[in-house]
Design an enzyme around this catalytic site. Structure first.
Site, PDB file in Angstrom:
ATOM      1  N   ASP A  10       0.865  -1.166   0.000  1.00 49.11           N
ATOM      2  CA  ASP A  10       0.000   0.000   0.000  1.00 49.11           C
ATOM      3  C   ASP A  10       0.909   1.226   0.000  1.00 49.11           C
ATOM      4  O   ASP A  10       2.066   1.146   0.428  1.00 49.11           O
ATOM      5  CB  ASP A  10      -0.902  -0.018   1.237  1.00 49.11           C
ATOM      6  N   ASP A  12       0.017   4.992   0.938  1.00 46.47           N
ATOM      7  CA  ASP A  12      -0.137   5.938   2.047  1.00 46.47           C
ATOM      8  C   ASP A  12      -0.218   5.186   3.367  1.00 46.47           C
ATOM      9  O   ASP A  12      -1.092   4.346   3.559  1.00 46.47           O
ATOM     10  CB  ASP A  12      -1.395   6.782   1.851  1.00 46.47           C
TER      11      ASP A  12
END
Length: 169
Positions: A10, A12
């Site tokens: 991922d 952020d």
């Protein structure tokens, strides 16, 4: 013939600080240990693939072009430190999108759906059974599970230590 293992990441909250819809160059602040973690995974033979929901595009906060430029900047920043990202997949969709082209009640690419992972697996000949995802939200791990990929929840700290200790690389 089996595919290669992959580390799905991922963006952020895992690779960069989640400052609330980061999209400007000044928003790009690497998580401690991010480059070292990606280098560790590169050295271990994992393809590194970013999979990121980007509802800021759907919400009209920034354009898809701005998102792509920011992702390119992240890849370049990591490369400056010898950390190679093999691919970036993003889902700029949301059920309440301002623009119709980004509005979808449950887009297959938007995590927790596995669309981004499944496309990466097919396009890069990856083996889900040898792969994993690191995310900071339950939806990241759900997307991994739906794609047949093990998941690890990163709750902050040094990403390289996390990768070394939890994933065993």
């Amino acid at each position: 013939m089996t595919g290669r293992p992959a580390a799905f990441l991922d963006r952020d909250g895992v690779l960069i600080e989640d400052s609330g819809y980061p999209h400007r160059p000044e928003d790009l602040k690497l998580i401690p240990g991010a480059a070292a973690a990606v280098r560790r995974m590169n050295k271990a033979g994992y393809r590194t693939v970013i999979v990121t929901n980007q509802s800021g595009v759907a919400r009209g906060l920034f354009s898809e072009e701005t998102m792509n430029a920011f992702n390119d900047l992240l890849v370049a920043r990591l490369a400056e430190e010898g950390a190679i990202i093999d691919a970036v997949y993003s889902a700029p969709f949301h059920p309440e999108a301002i623009e119709a082209r980004y509005r979808h009640p449950d887009h297959p690419d938007r995590k927790p759906n596995p669309g981004m992972l499944l496309r990466a697996i097919a396009q890069h000949h990856l083996d889900p059974a040898q792969s994993f995802i690191i995310g900071d939200q339950t939806r990241d791990l759900q997307a991994g599970e739906r794609a047949g990929v093990a998941g690890y929840l990163f709750e902050g700290g040094d990403l390289d230590s996390f990768v070394r200790d939890v994933v065993g690389l």
